[in-house]
Design a protein around this motif. Structure first.
Motif, PDB file in Angstrom:
ATOM      1  N   GLU A 109     -30.683 -45.365  46.938  1.00 19.76           N
ATOM      2  CA  GLU A 109     -31.329 -44.250  46.277  1.00 19.76           C
ATOM      3  C   GLU A 109     -30.342 -43.552  45.326  1.00 19.76           C
ATOM      4  OE1 GLU A 109     -32.640 -40.103  48.037  1.00 19.76           O
ATOM      5  OE2 GLU A 109     -33.708 -41.764  48.968  1.00 19.76           O
ATOM      6  N   LYS A 110     -29.097 -43.363  45.822  1.00 25.64           N
ATOM      7  CA  LYS A 110     -28.076 -42.737  44.996  1.00 25.64           C
ATOM      8  C   LYS A 110     -27.782 -43.557  43.750  1.00 25.64           C
ATOM      9  CE  LYS A 110     -25.713 -40.075  48.541  1.00 25.64           C
ATOM     10  NZ  LYS A 110     -24.659 -40.142  49.555  1.00 25.64           N
ATOM     11  N   GLY A 161     -33.652 -34.279  49.380  1.00 29.90           N
ATOM     12  CA  GLY A 161     -33.397 -35.677  49.002  1.00 29.90           C
ATOM     13  C   GLY A 161     -34.153 -36.051  47.751  1.00 29.90           C
ATOM     14  N   ALA A 162     -34.885 -37.169  47.776  1.00 28.57           N
ATOM     15  CA  ALA A 162     -35.690 -37.574  46.628  1.00 28.57           C
ATOM     16  C   ALA A 162     -36.825 -36.586  46.445  1.00 28.57           C
ATOM     17  CB  ALA A 162     -36.242 -38.976  46.849  1.00 28.57           C
ATOM     18  N   TYR A 193     -35.000 -35.308  43.960  1.00 29.45           N
ATOM     19  CA  TYR A 193     -33.809 -34.688  43.349  1.00 29.45           C
ATOM     20  C   TYR A 193     -32.655 -35.679  43.181  1.00 29.45           C
ATOM     21  CZ  TYR A 193     -36.318 -30.368  43.921  1.00 29.45           C
ATOM     22  OH  TYR A 193     -37.279 -29.392  43.821  1.00 29.45           O
ATOM     23  N   THR A 194     -32.541 -36.589  44.153  1.00 28.73           N
ATOM     24  CA  THR A 194     -31.454 -37.570  44.098  1.00 28.73           C
ATOM     25  C   THR A 194     -31.631 -38.551  42.935  1.00 28.73           C
ATOM     26  OG1 THR A 194     -32.734 -38.671  45.811  1.00 28.73           O
ATOM     27  CG2 THR A 194     -30.747 -37.530  46.511  1.00 28.73           C
ATOM     28  N   GLU A 248     -26.859 -27.386  38.888  1.00 25.96           N
ATOM     29  CA  GLU A 248     -26.471 -28.215  40.029  1.00 25.96           C
ATOM     30  C   GLU A 248     -26.174 -27.354  41.256  1.00 25.96           C
ATOM     31  OE1 GLU A 248     -27.021 -31.212  40.176  1.00 25.96           O
ATOM     32  OE2 GLU A 248     -25.824 -32.042  41.810  1.00 25.96           O
ATOM     33  N   GLN A 269     -30.442 -45.168  51.688  1.00 24.48           N
ATOM     34  CA  GLN A 269     -29.819 -43.953  51.176  1.00 24.48           C
ATOM     35  C   GLN A 269     -28.851 -44.243  50.027  1.00 24.48           C
ATOM     36  OE1 GLN A 269     -27.930 -41.599  54.146  1.00 24.48           O
ATOM     37  NE2 GLN A 269     -28.346 -39.690  53.085  1.00 24.48           N
ATOM     38  N   LYS A 291     -31.068 -31.308  46.674  1.00 24.81           N
ATOM     39  CA  LYS A 291     -30.742 -32.716  46.961  1.00 24.81           C
ATOM     40  C   LYS A 291     -30.407 -32.866  48.441  1.00 24.81           C
ATOM     41  CE  LYS A 291     -28.880 -34.432  42.618  1.00 24.81           C
ATOM     42  NZ  LYS A 291     -27.694 -34.464  41.796  1.00 24.81           N
ATOM     43  N   LYS A 292     -29.574 -31.946  48.942  1.00 24.83           N
ATOM     44  CA  LYS A 292     -29.158 -32.014  50.354  1.00 24.83           C
ATOM     45  C   LYS A 292     -30.338 -31.737  51.286  1.00 24.83           C
ATOM     46  CE  LYS A 292     -24.362 -30.545  49.689  1.00 24.83           C
ATOM     47  NZ  LYS A 292     -23.507 -29.356  49.698  1.00 24.83           N
TER      48      LYS A 292
END
Lengths: 270, 270
Positions: B38-39, A87-88, A90-91, A76, B35, A83-84
């Motif tokens: 997605e989470k 994003g997708a 990974y999210t 992680e 967003q 992720k930061k």
């Protein structure tokens, strides 16, 4: 349900982002229905990579250790940054799964969780199903494993540590060997708070080195810096692939476990 | 892009299926934008479980070995069935990641890939982040590990095997130890086609046993059937948590690696 066309487009857009091919996901939605779109929602490996700051990764991994242990911390520490940054997809990954690598997998003290987590992070961004495409990811992973066996660790000091921690060399990828070697050097017990802090530093160290290798790979500049030792290569001439005996398989430091002083006499003279 | 309201609803429905709470996902889409949705798209662990047929799992794992190796074979043998039975969130998981466990992780011959894959599958459907909630999943995993160390394996014969395979006892969770022990009994080399088939049978055997344990857990009937051996318990009285020395940590058969005949003299009389 009061959803406007615009809001629905936004929801569908999550899938588009997840595939990395917006047009494709939307056209799937339009032609083949939800089931196919679902199958396409998470792309296959390798997932996209963007260079990340190894020092930020190290601090995140250190914090991650105290949340979800060693394997989760390394994974992680790296994937959290992706992720930061990206994003997708990974999210959409359930990183809690990596907790299982804790203490050498489920506290059995087999493979060090830091290494198991590093291996997964590396394969996620460089791996694939095809055999040929596994070779480079495996070499990067073997570099991390050999570096871990051969280096005085931990080599990263967190910004706000709980204790100061001495270094040791594991000569093994195994949790219990690595812990015992450190306990001997440090004079602390295996379940002490100091040993736990040592594993937190180790988590940061492994995550940092892994991020450095992934950045180097992203630049097309990855090279193995820690090959197997000369002594291990000698072992392999009689025991590994293509040898006369060919009775084992390993890419590890044989001498870390075999050939303790008392056992050495059992082996034919080399 | 020519998407009708109905088609967009269908795409949004994928997210609804992924969360397992259709209403929730849609209301998130309506109020908080993509967003947040997605989470929420992939739920945290544990993921829902439905009892699966261990024999179907075994055959799928055997086939999976020849596609993505040992770790992938066990994991996808189980998770592939859950994909069929349950769908999302399993359909959103990139199972190719588990290929990395191949040959004791990236061919380093450390922790047996079958066991690494079983641990991940078990934790996916029973695990969680909170420390207390890790205990039962870890006990189930330790049961698989101990069973693997103590049992004559492989104990599942695939319907259409390539060769017939003899059994061996590993007394270790490590890939290279398990392979060497089998090579000695079988008389085949470590990189032979027969050894590969043996690992395919082992993949099927571990996946089958893991599915049996998960089914038993789903019935509220899981019990550890393979505790650590009496000899290992003796080791732990001096070396493990709470002991005088407390200089290591492990839930494994110590005697599988330590105390070979020549090394035994180095240890104080027990």
């Amino acid at each position: 349900m009061g959803l406007s066309r615009r809001e629905l487009m936004r929801s569908a857009g999550v899938l588009a982002a997840a595939t990395g091919f917006g047009g494709l996901a939307l056209s799937i939605g339009a032609t083949a229905g939800a089931q196919t779109a679902e199958k396409q929602a998470v792309p296959d490996l390798p997932w996209p990579y963007k260079k990340i700051d190894p020092l930020v990764v190290a601090e995140a991994a250190y914090a991650g250790y105290y949340k979800g242990a060693c394997c989760y911390g390394v994974f992680e520490g790296i994937v959290g940054q992706l992720k930061k940054e990206i994003g997708a997809p990974y999210t959409l990954f359930p990183s809690t799964l990596l907790v299982v690598g804790q203490g050498g997998v489920a506290d059995t003290a087999s493979l060090c969780g830091c290494l198991n987590g590093a291996a997964s992070a590396i394969f996620l961004v460089t791996g694939a199903m095809e055999s040929k495409k596994r070779e480079l990811p495996y070499t990067i992973i073997q570099e991390v494993f050999n570096w871990y066996e051969q280096t005085e660790l931990p080599d990263y000091r967190p910004k706000t540590p709980k204790f100061d921690i001495v270094k040791s060399v594991s000569r093994s990828t195994l949790c219990h060997v690595s812990v015992t070697k450190w306990c001997k050097v440090a004079g602390f017990k295996a379940f002490s708070k100091e040993r736990s802090e040592r594993c937190a530093w180790l988590t940061a160290s492994v995550a940092k080195y892994t991020a450095e290798l992934l950045n180097s790979h992203a630049d097309g500049a990855f090279k193995m810096a820690h090959p197997l030792t000369a002594a291990t290569k000698t072992c392999r001439t009689c025991h590994d692939k293509g040898s006369k005996r060919e009775d084992t398989r390993a890419m590890q430091d044989c001498g870390g476990c075999h050939f303790t002083p008392k056992a050495k006499t059992a082996h034919p003279k080399l």
